[in-house]
Write an enzyme that holds these catalytic residues in place. Structure first.
Site, PDB file in Angstrom:
ATOM      1  N   CYS A 178      -0.730  13.105 -16.258  1.00 22.76           N
ATOM      2  CA  CYS A 178      -1.394  14.314 -16.737  1.00 22.76           C
ATOM      3  C   CYS A 178      -2.874  14.261 -16.382  1.00 22.76           C
ATOM      4  O   CYS A 178      -3.494  13.196 -16.381  1.00 22.76           O
ATOM      5  CB  CYS A 178      -1.213  14.440 -18.245  1.00 22.76           C
ATOM      6  SG  CYS A 178      -1.947  15.967 -18.879  1.00 22.76           S
ATOM      7  N   HIS A 216      -1.590   1.578  -4.190  1.00 22.24           N
ATOM      8  CA  HIS A 216      -1.986   2.980  -4.004  1.00 22.24           C
ATOM      9  C   HIS A 216      -1.120   3.956  -4.789  1.00 22.24           C
ATOM     10  O   HIS A 216      -1.150   5.151  -4.513  1.00 22.24           O
ATOM     11  CB  HIS A 216      -1.965   3.331  -2.507  1.00 22.24           C
ATOM     12  CG  HIS A 216      -3.013   2.597  -1.713  1.00 22.24           C
ATOM     13  ND1 HIS A 216      -2.995   2.491  -0.339  1.00 22.24           N
ATOM     14  CD2 HIS A 216      -4.120   1.931  -2.120  1.00 22.24           C
ATOM     15  CE1 HIS A 216      -4.052   1.786   0.068  1.00 22.24           C
ATOM     16  NE2 HIS A 216      -4.738   1.430  -0.997  1.00 22.24           N
ATOM     17  N   CYS A 238       1.790  18.913 -22.660  1.00 20.40           N
ATOM     18  CA  CYS A 238       0.567  19.297 -23.388  1.00 20.40           C
ATOM     19  C   CYS A 238      -0.037  20.575 -22.840  1.00 20.40           C
ATOM     20  O   CYS A 238      -1.024  21.079 -23.370  1.00 20.40           O
ATOM     21  CB  CYS A 238      -0.456  18.151 -23.363  1.00 20.40           C
ATOM     22  SG  CYS A 238      -1.406  18.048 -21.825  1.00 20.40           S
ATOM     23  N   GLN A 267       0.850  -1.202   0.000  1.00 15.51           N
ATOM     24  CA  GLN A 267       0.000   0.000   0.000  1.00 15.51           C
ATOM     25  C   GLN A 267       0.882   1.248   0.000  1.00 15.51           C
ATOM     26  O   GLN A 267       0.386   2.359  -0.092  1.00 15.51           O
ATOM     27  CB  GLN A 267      -0.877   0.024   1.254  1.00 15.51           C
ATOM     28  CG  GLN A 267      -1.824  -1.149   1.366  1.00 15.51           C
ATOM     29  CD  GLN A 267      -2.428  -1.236   2.765  1.00 15.51           C
ATOM     30  OE1 GLN A 267      -3.427  -0.611   3.066  1.00 15.51           O
ATOM     31  NE2 GLN A 267      -1.804  -2.013   3.629  1.00 15.51           N
ATOM     32  N   ASN A 268       2.195   1.037   0.136  1.00 16.59           N
ATOM     33  CA  ASN A 268       3.087   2.185   0.292  1.00 16.59           C
ATOM     34  C   ASN A 268       3.419   2.820  -1.049  1.00 16.59           C
ATOM     35  O   ASN A 268       3.542   2.124  -2.063  1.00 16.59           O
ATOM     36  CB  ASN A 268       4.376   1.753   0.996  1.00 16.59           C
ATOM     37  CG  ASN A 268       4.093   1.230   2.394  1.00 16.59           C
ATOM     38  OD1 ASN A 268       2.994   1.420   2.904  1.00 16.59           O
ATOM     39  ND2 ASN A 268       5.065   0.571   2.996  1.00 16.59           N
ATOM     40  N   ASN A 303       3.166  -6.805  13.383  1.00 17.79           N
ATOM     41  CA  ASN A 303       2.766  -5.430  13.696  1.00 17.79           C
ATOM     42  C   ASN A 303       3.199  -5.112  15.123  1.00 17.79           C
ATOM     43  O   ASN A 303       3.398  -6.012  15.935  1.00 17.79           O
ATOM     44  CB  ASN A 303       1.242  -5.280  13.565  1.00 17.79           C
ATOM     45  CG  ASN A 303       0.825  -3.831  13.340  1.00 17.79           C
ATOM     46  OD1 ASN A 303       1.067  -2.961  14.173  1.00 17.79           O
ATOM     47  ND2 ASN A 303       0.217  -3.575  12.189  1.00 17.79           N
TER      48      ASN A 303
HETATM   49  P1  OAD Z   1      -1.471   3.030   8.986  1.00 18.17           P
HETATM   50  O1  OAD Z   1      -0.775   4.258   9.425  1.00 18.17           O
HETATM   51  O2  OAD Z   1      -2.958   3.007   9.017  1.00 18.17           O
HETATM   52  O3  OAD Z   1      -0.981   1.794   9.866  1.00 18.17           O
HETATM   53  C1  OAD Z   1       0.382   1.568  10.105  1.00 18.17           C
HETATM   54  C2  OAD Z   1       0.489   0.287  10.907  1.00 18.17           C
HETATM   55  O4  OAD Z   1       1.854  -0.019  11.052  1.00 18.17           O
HETATM   56  C3  OAD Z   1      -0.112   0.344  12.304  1.00 18.17           C
HETATM   57  O5  OAD Z   1      -0.915  -0.799  12.515  1.00 18.17           O
HETATM   58  C4  OAD Z   1       1.114   0.326  13.224  1.00 18.17           C
HETATM   59  O6  OAD Z   1       0.868  -0.339  14.455  1.00 18.17           O
HETATM   60  C5  OAD Z   1       2.105  -0.432  12.381  1.00 18.17           C
HETATM   61  N1  OAD Z   1       3.525  -0.144  12.643  1.00 18.17           N
HETATM   62  C6  OAD Z   1       4.098   1.055  12.902  1.00 18.17           C
HETATM   63  N2  OAD Z   1       5.439   0.933  13.031  1.00 18.17           N
HETATM   64  C7  OAD Z   1       5.720  -0.385  12.837  1.00 18.17           C
HETATM   65  C8  OAD Z   1       6.920  -1.157  12.837  1.00 18.17           C
HETATM   66  N3  OAD Z   1       8.124  -0.599  13.059  1.00 18.17           N
HETATM   67  N4  OAD Z   1       6.820  -2.494  12.610  1.00 18.17           N
HETATM   68  C9  OAD Z   1       5.627  -3.081  12.394  1.00 18.17           C
HETATM   69  N5  OAD Z   1       4.456  -2.396  12.379  1.00 18.17           N
HETATM   70  C10 OAD Z   1       4.499  -1.079  12.587  1.00 18.17           C
HETATM   71  O7  OAD Z   1      -0.907   2.669   7.515  1.00 18.17           O
HETATM   72  P2  OAD Z   1      -1.532   1.730   6.406  1.00 18.17           P
HETATM   73  O8  OAD Z   1      -2.214   0.573   7.007  1.00 18.17           O
HETATM   74  O9  OAD Z   1      -0.458   1.481   5.422  1.00 18.17           O
HETATM   75  O10 OAD Z   1      -3.466   5.367   1.543  1.00 18.17           O
HETATM   76  O11 OAD Z   1      -2.613   2.687   5.755  1.00 18.17           O
HETATM   77  C11 OAD Z   1      -3.339   2.264   4.642  1.00 18.17           C
HETATM   78  C12 OAD Z   1      -3.578   3.412   3.680  1.00 18.17           C
HETATM   79  O12 OAD Z   1      -4.212   4.490   4.375  1.00 18.17           O
HETATM   80  C13 OAD Z   1      -2.307   4.027   3.126  1.00 18.17           C
HETATM   81  O13 OAD Z   1      -1.813   3.340   2.005  1.00 18.17           O
HETATM   82  C14 OAD Z   1      -2.727   5.414   2.767  1.00 18.17           C
HETATM   83  C15 OAD Z   1      -3.609   5.749   3.942  1.00 18.17           C
HETATM   84  O14 OAD Z   1      -4.633   6.651   3.696  1.00 18.17           O
HETATM   85  C16 OAD Z   1      -3.176   6.240   0.559  1.00 18.17           C
HETATM   86  O15 OAD Z   1      -2.380   7.137   0.671  1.00 18.17           O
HETATM   87  C17 OAD Z   1      -3.924   6.016  -0.697  1.00 18.17           C
END
Ligand code: OAD
Length: 242
Positions: free
Chosen positions: A129, A121, A152, A103-104, A215
């Site tokens: 564009c 994502h 363009c 998702q990163n 996690n």
């Molecule tokens: P979140 O910020 O929602 O969650 C991050 C997760 O990583 C949490 O559950 C933390 O506990 C865990 N975490 C933090 N540090 C860690 C570490 N060192 N080791 C293991 N786990 C750790 O991020 P995402 O789940 O990626 O979308 O969020 C999903 C989407 O929401 C993103 O891709 C973004 C956001 O809106 C877009 O930008 C389109």
């Protein structure tokens, strides 16, 4: 299960299975210094997604949206992959049929050496564009001019999936298929709150895969996974290969 024992079990599973899929979220890049979204220091605690990460926000104030992405690009530009990213690149070399889904948007899996991460994502280093079909990679930090313009004459936008937008269909199809066919599915550093990404581990499980979560803390899916490894991914993932 005690953590040591759980790590050893998952290590065996990785060795014994042909088809492994992995879903990563912002947590895997946290130890590299990339901010997450929902933790105490998370981006969505300081900024409103509605103002910065929606098509409406971009239509209203493209300069503000671009300034925010320019700032995030400048943070990511200073970072490098951590042992968690490197362990996944290594796992890809060891497992017969390996799919990395992320998702990163930071590109750190690519820098770590993962071959074709499926980016659900988008990618913070890509732009497209708003009018023609032009899509490009641009690593300039800071951006000049801001907002960047297409040849363009129209404005470029970040090639990122914003709230309310669909995921790239081909990438989502590939991720879905990998989840359905996986024997083992690892879900790492994601709060598992944003769908459809958060559905993938459950799709895998319904199709018979063992699901392992890595996690710092319990998440929306912890109750449903087979093994939960609590700790920093940069420390746990290398141990899964040892
Ligand atoms: P979140 O910020 O929602 O969650 C991050 C997760 O990583 C949490 O559950 C933390 O506990 C865990 N975490 C933090 N540090 C860690 C570490 N060192 N080791 C293991 N786990 C750790 O991020 P995402 O789940 O990626 O979308 O969020 C999903 C989407 O929401 C993103 O891709 C973004 C956001 O809106 C877009 O930008 C389109």
């Amino acid at each position: 299960m005690h953590t040591e024992q759980a790590i050893s079990t998952v290590r065996d599973w990785i060795q014994d299975h042909e088809r492994v899929a992995v879903l990563t979220g912002a947590g895997i890049s946290a130890e590299s210094g990339v901010p997450t979204f929902r933790g105490p220091e998370g981006l969505w605690r300081q900024y409103r997604a509605e103002d910065l990460a929606t098509p409406e926000a971009f239509a209203r104030d493209p300069e503000l949206v671009w300034e925010w992405y320019d700032w995030r690009r400048s943070i990511v530009a200073e970072t490098k992959p951590n042992p968690g990213h490197l362990a996944l690149a290594e796992m890809e070399r060891l497992v017969n049929n390996f799919t990395l889904i992320t998702q990163n948007v930071d590109g750190l899996h690519d820098v770590a050496g993962s071959a074709h991460p499926l980016k659900l994502h988008g990618d913070i280093w890509e732009m497209r564009c708003t009018r023609c079909s032009n899509q490009l990679v641009n690593r300039e930090v800071p951006l000049n001019p801001l907002p960047p313009m297409c040849d363009c004459g129209s404005m470029l936008r970040p090639n990122i999936v914003w709230f309310g937008e669909s995921l790239p269909p081909l990438v989502l199809d590939q991720a879905w298929a990998a989840a359905e066919h996986a024997e083992l599915f690892l879900v790492i550093g994601t709060s598992a709150l944003v769908h459809p990404a958060a559905s993938l581990p459950l799709v895998a499980q319904r199709s018979g895969a063992k699901v392992v979560e890595v996690n710092l803390e319990p998440t929306a899916i912890t109750d449903q996974v087979d093994v939960s490894l609590m700790g920093p991914s940069g420390e746990i993932l290398p141990q899964l290969l040892a």
